[in-house]
Design a protein around this motif. Sequence first.
Motif, PDB file in Angstrom:
ATOM      1  N   MET A   1       0.825  -1.202   0.000  1.00  0.00           N
ATOM      2  CA  MET A   1       0.000   0.000   0.000  1.00  0.00           C
ATOM      3  C   MET A   1       0.863   1.258   0.000  1.00  0.00           C
ATOM      4  SD  MET A   1      -3.100   0.874   2.579  1.00  0.00           S
ATOM      5  CE  MET A   1      -2.872   2.461   3.360  1.00  0.00           C
ATOM      6  N   GLY A   2       2.150   1.135   0.233  1.00  0.00           N
ATOM      7  CA  GLY A   2       2.996   2.326   0.295  1.00  0.00           C
ATOM      8  C   GLY A   2       2.994   2.880   1.696  1.00  0.00           C
ATOM      9  N   HIS A   3       3.555   4.055   1.847  1.00  0.00           N
ATOM     10  CA  HIS A   3       3.728   4.655   3.166  1.00  0.00           C
ATOM     11  C   HIS A   3       2.385   4.997   3.806  1.00  0.00           C
ATOM     12  CE1 HIS A   3       5.298   7.074   6.400  1.00  0.00           C
ATOM     13  NE2 HIS A   3       4.619   8.122   5.981  1.00  0.00           N
ATOM     14  N   GLN A   4       2.156   4.513   4.995  1.00  0.00           N
ATOM     15  CA  GLN A   4       0.915   4.817   5.727  1.00  0.00           C
ATOM     16  C   GLN A   4       1.200   5.992   6.668  1.00  0.00           C
ATOM     17  OE1 GLN A   4      -2.463   3.205   6.138  1.00  0.00           O
ATOM     18  NE2 GLN A   4      -2.588   5.210   7.093  1.00  0.00           N
ATOM     19  N   ALA A   5       0.339   6.997   6.619  1.00  0.00           N
ATOM     20  CA  ALA A   5       0.507   8.151   7.498  1.00  0.00           C
ATOM     21  C   ALA A   5       0.451   7.703   8.959  1.00  0.00           C
ATOM     22  CB  ALA A   5      -0.594   9.165   7.209  1.00  0.00           C
ATOM     23  N   THR A   6       1.219   8.396   9.795  1.00  0.00           N
ATOM     24  CA  THR A   6       1.168   8.141  11.230  1.00  0.00           C
ATOM     25  C   THR A   6      -0.112   8.767  11.785  1.00  0.00           C
ATOM     26  OG1 THR A   6       3.557   8.300  11.268  1.00  0.00           O
ATOM     27  CG2 THR A   6       2.436   8.405  13.402  1.00  0.00           C
ATOM     28  N   ILE A   7      -0.849   8.000  12.571  1.00  0.00           N
ATOM     29  CA  ILE A   7      -2.084   8.524  13.170  1.00  0.00           C
ATOM     30  C   ILE A   7      -1.753   9.119  14.527  1.00  0.00           C
ATOM     31  CG2 ILE A   7      -4.379   7.919  14.027  1.00  0.00           C
ATOM     32  CD1 ILE A   7      -4.473   5.756  11.863  1.00  0.00           C
ATOM     33  N   THR A   8      -2.147  10.379  14.710  1.00  0.00           N
ATOM     34  CA  THR A   8      -1.893  11.074  15.980  1.00  0.00           C
ATOM     35  C   THR A   8      -3.197  11.670  16.487  1.00  0.00           C
ATOM     36  OG1 THR A   8      -1.524  13.252  14.981  1.00  0.00           O
ATOM     37  CG2 THR A   8       0.390  11.745  15.078  1.00  0.00           C
ATOM     38  N   GLY A   9      -3.112  12.444  17.544  1.00  0.00           N
ATOM     39  CA  GLY A   9      -4.303  13.095  18.097  1.00  0.00           C
ATOM     40  C   GLY A   9      -4.882  14.168  17.198  1.00  0.00           C
ATOM     41  N   THR A  10      -4.118  14.602  16.196  1.00  0.00           N
ATOM     42  CA  THR A  10      -4.622  15.649  15.299  1.00  0.00           C
ATOM     43  C   THR A  10      -5.185  15.087  13.988  1.00  0.00           C
ATOM     44  OG1 THR A  10      -2.445  15.934  14.279  1.00  0.00           O
ATOM     45  CG2 THR A  10      -2.960  17.349  16.179  1.00  0.00           C
ATOM     46  N   THR A  11      -5.082  13.780  13.790  1.00  0.00           N
ATOM     47  CA  THR A  11      -5.513  13.172  12.524  1.00  0.00           C
ATOM     48  C   THR A  11      -7.013  13.338  12.299  1.00  0.00           C
ATOM     49  OG1 THR A  11      -3.729  11.560  12.687  1.00  0.00           O
ATOM     50  CG2 THR A  11      -5.539  11.003  11.219  1.00  0.00           C
ATOM     51  N   ARG A  12      -7.379  13.790  11.095  1.00  0.00           N
ATOM     52  CA  ARG A  12      -8.787  13.913  10.698  1.00  0.00           C
ATOM     53  C   ARG A  12      -9.262  12.566  10.145  1.00  0.00           C
ATOM     54  NH1 ARG A  12     -10.871  18.348  12.809  1.00  0.00           N
ATOM     55  NH2 ARG A  12     -12.575  18.154  11.293  1.00  0.00           N
ATOM     56  N   LEU A  13     -10.553  12.293  10.268  1.00  0.00           N
ATOM     57  CA  LEU A  13     -11.096  11.000   9.862  1.00  0.00           C
ATOM     58  C   LEU A  13     -12.054  11.097   8.684  1.00  0.00           C
ATOM     59  CD1 LEU A  13     -12.031   9.503  13.368  1.00  0.00           C
ATOM     60  CD2 LEU A  13      -9.921   9.173  12.066  1.00  0.00           C
ATOM     61  N   PHE A  14     -11.892  10.159   7.767  1.00  0.00           N
ATOM     62  CA  PHE A  14     -12.900   9.858   6.756  1.00  0.00           C
ATOM     63  C   PHE A  14     -13.263   8.393   6.966  1.00  0.00           C
ATOM     64  CE2 PHE A  14     -10.527  13.327   4.851  1.00  0.00           C
ATOM     65  CZ  PHE A  14     -11.513  14.115   4.265  1.00  0.00           C
ATOM     66  N   VAL A  15     -14.528   8.030   6.694  1.00  0.00           N
ATOM     67  CA  VAL A  15     -14.942   6.636   6.857  1.00  0.00           C
ATOM     68  C   VAL A  15     -15.654   6.166   5.595  1.00  0.00           C
ATOM     69  CG1 VAL A  15     -15.211   6.806   9.373  1.00  0.00           C
ATOM     70  CG2 VAL A  15     -17.172   7.289   7.898  1.00  0.00           C
ATOM     71  N   ILE A  16     -15.657   4.864   5.388  1.00  0.00           N
ATOM     72  CA  ILE A  16     -16.554   4.272   4.396  1.00  0.00           C
ATOM     73  C   ILE A  16     -17.450   3.302   5.142  1.00  0.00           C
ATOM     74  CG2 ILE A  16     -14.755   2.587   3.685  1.00  0.00           C
ATOM     75  CD1 ILE A  16     -16.288   2.572   0.899  1.00  0.00           C
ATOM     76  N   ILE A  17     -18.769   3.414   4.932  1.00  0.00           N
ATOM     77  CA  ILE A  17     -19.725   2.540   5.616  1.00  0.00           C
ATOM     78  C   ILE A  17     -20.399   1.617   4.612  1.00  0.00           C
ATOM     79  CG2 ILE A  17     -20.134   4.137   7.534  1.00  0.00           C
ATOM     80  CD1 ILE A  17     -22.797   4.939   6.149  1.00  0.00           C
ATOM     81  N   GLY A  18     -20.588   0.365   5.011  1.00  0.00           N
ATOM     82  CA  GLY A  18     -21.244  -0.616   4.153  1.00  0.00           C
ATOM     83  C   GLY A  18     -21.531  -1.898   4.910  1.00  0.00           C
ATOM     84  N   ASP A  19     -22.258  -2.792   4.274  1.00  0.00           N
ATOM     85  CA  ASP A  19     -22.564  -4.118   4.811  1.00  0.00           C
ATOM     86  C   ASP A  19     -22.772  -5.062   3.624  1.00  0.00           C
ATOM     87  OD1 ASP A  19     -23.336  -6.262   6.461  1.00  0.00           O
ATOM     88  OD2 ASP A  19     -25.453  -5.701   6.323  1.00  0.00           O
ATOM     89  N   PRO A  20     -21.788  -5.899   3.267  1.00  0.00           N
ATOM     90  CA  PRO A  20     -20.500  -6.153   3.941  1.00  0.00           C
ATOM     91  C   PRO A  20     -19.507  -5.002   3.714  1.00  0.00           C
ATOM     92  CG  PRO A  20     -20.595  -7.339   1.860  1.00  0.00           C
ATOM     93  CD  PRO A  20     -21.950  -6.705   2.050  1.00  0.00           C
ATOM     94  N   ILE A  21     -18.314  -5.114   4.311  1.00  0.00           N
ATOM     95  CA  ILE A  21     -17.324  -4.056   4.169  1.00  0.00           C
ATOM     96  C   ILE A  21     -15.975  -4.572   3.657  1.00  0.00           C
ATOM     97  CG2 ILE A  21     -16.311  -4.107   6.515  1.00  0.00           C
ATOM     98  CD1 ILE A  21     -17.448  -0.887   4.671  1.00  0.00           C
ATOM     99  N   GLU A  22     -15.744  -5.894   3.737  1.00  0.00           N
ATOM    100  CA  GLU A  22     -14.417  -6.448   3.396  1.00  0.00           C
ATOM    101  C   GLU A  22     -13.994  -6.145   1.958  1.00  0.00           C
ATOM    102  OE1 GLU A  22     -16.998  -8.441   4.413  1.00  0.00           O
ATOM    103  OE2 GLU A  22     -16.445  -8.424   6.536  1.00  0.00           O
ATOM    104  N   GLN A  23     -14.997  -5.969   1.065  1.00  0.00           N
ATOM    105  CA  GLN A  23     -14.679  -5.843  -0.356  1.00  0.00           C
ATOM    106  C   GLN A  23     -14.284  -4.425  -0.767  1.00  0.00           C
ATOM    107  OE1 GLN A  23     -17.644  -5.627   0.910  1.00  0.00           O
ATOM    108  NE2 GLN A  23     -18.653  -3.962  -0.161  1.00  0.00           N
ATOM    109  N   VAL A  24     -14.449  -3.434   0.119  1.00  0.00           N
ATOM    110  CA  VAL A  24     -14.255  -2.046  -0.322  1.00  0.00           C
ATOM    111  C   VAL A  24     -12.796  -1.739  -0.650  1.00  0.00           C
ATOM    112  CG1 VAL A  24     -16.298  -1.185   0.886  1.00  0.00           C
ATOM    113  CG2 VAL A  24     -14.063  -1.075   2.026  1.00  0.00           C
ATOM    114  N   ARG A  25     -12.603  -0.899  -1.670  1.00  0.00           N
ATOM    115  CA  ARG A  25     -11.251  -0.526  -2.080  1.00  0.00           C
ATOM    116  C   ARG A  25     -10.918   0.928  -1.756  1.00  0.00           C
ATOM    117  NH1 ARG A  25     -10.419  -0.358  -7.177  1.00  0.00           N
ATOM    118  NH2 ARG A  25      -8.173  -0.550  -7.067  1.00  0.00           N
ATOM    119  N   SER A  26     -11.886   1.665  -1.236  1.00  0.00           N
ATOM    120  CA  SER A  26     -11.657   3.091  -0.962  1.00  0.00           C
ATOM    121  C   SER A  26     -10.470   3.370  -0.040  1.00  0.00           C
ATOM    122  CB  SER A  26     -12.925   3.741  -0.404  1.00  0.00           C
ATOM    123  OG  SER A  26     -13.939   3.712  -1.387  1.00  0.00           O
TER     124      SER A  26
END
Length: 269
Positions: A1-26
């Motif tokens: 996947m390449g370099h993953q950003a470090t998650i800290t207390g200032t990190t903003r969140l985006f989510v993807i919601i679904g049912d099922p969820i395992e297949q998502v590529r977002s």
Amino acid sequence: MGHQATITGTTRLFVIIGDPIEQVRSPQVFNPLLTGAGRDAVLVPVHVRPGGLAAVIQGFRAMDNLDGIVVTVPHKMAVAHLIDDIGPTGRLVGGVNAVRREPDGRLVGDMFDGQGFLIGLRRAGHDPKGRRALLVGAGGAGSAVGFALAGAGVERLTIVDVDAAKADGLASAVAAAHPQVRVDRGPAVPDGHDLVINATPLGMRPDDPLPLDPARLTPGILVADIIMKPAVTPLLHAAAAQGCIVHPGKAMLDSQVEAIAGFFGIPMP
């Protein structure tokens, strides 16, 4: 996947919601974009069953570091009733697949599936103009694809759904918006069509039945699927074996990433 950003207390969140969820590529698509844009933000998958959807959306409203929600199967229509404002395409379709959380906490959504599908088709060299399209599935994504195809000038659009009321509703709405297109309700039979789209979730699970009988497909028909995983669905396998041209779901996702990123204010490289 390449370099993953470090998650800290200032990190903003985006989510993807679904049912099922395992297949998502977002997550694999958006996280490198966020990192590349120098944004301290991540997109994570959230598994939400229909019964918990309203509670989850309420919860998201209270999360001050949440910036956006990507919406996938089966929540696109239901989420539209739970947010504050909807863009023009979303309003037409009656569903959304991306929701932005404004600084004041308001949730604003729009639908990018149709646009994404169309751009993907054209990028692969397939112009839907003048084609006779069979659309199987009149849910959120199917509705978006139906309006987009009518807007792109298909000659004929046949809409199929196991839920007759859904198919009727979409057929009426598309016919009203695009009177020059011949819109029919039909069985899932490709005879007389040269473009077939599966916009149902059938094919995501190994034991799913096929959305239509592949024996009825003839060489030269363009068969498209909107399912991302598996990349080549059982329908596309069967269609290729019949001499059809196949168009996978990944094309739609890749094409709508730009539109959704823009909606979220994430610059593309």
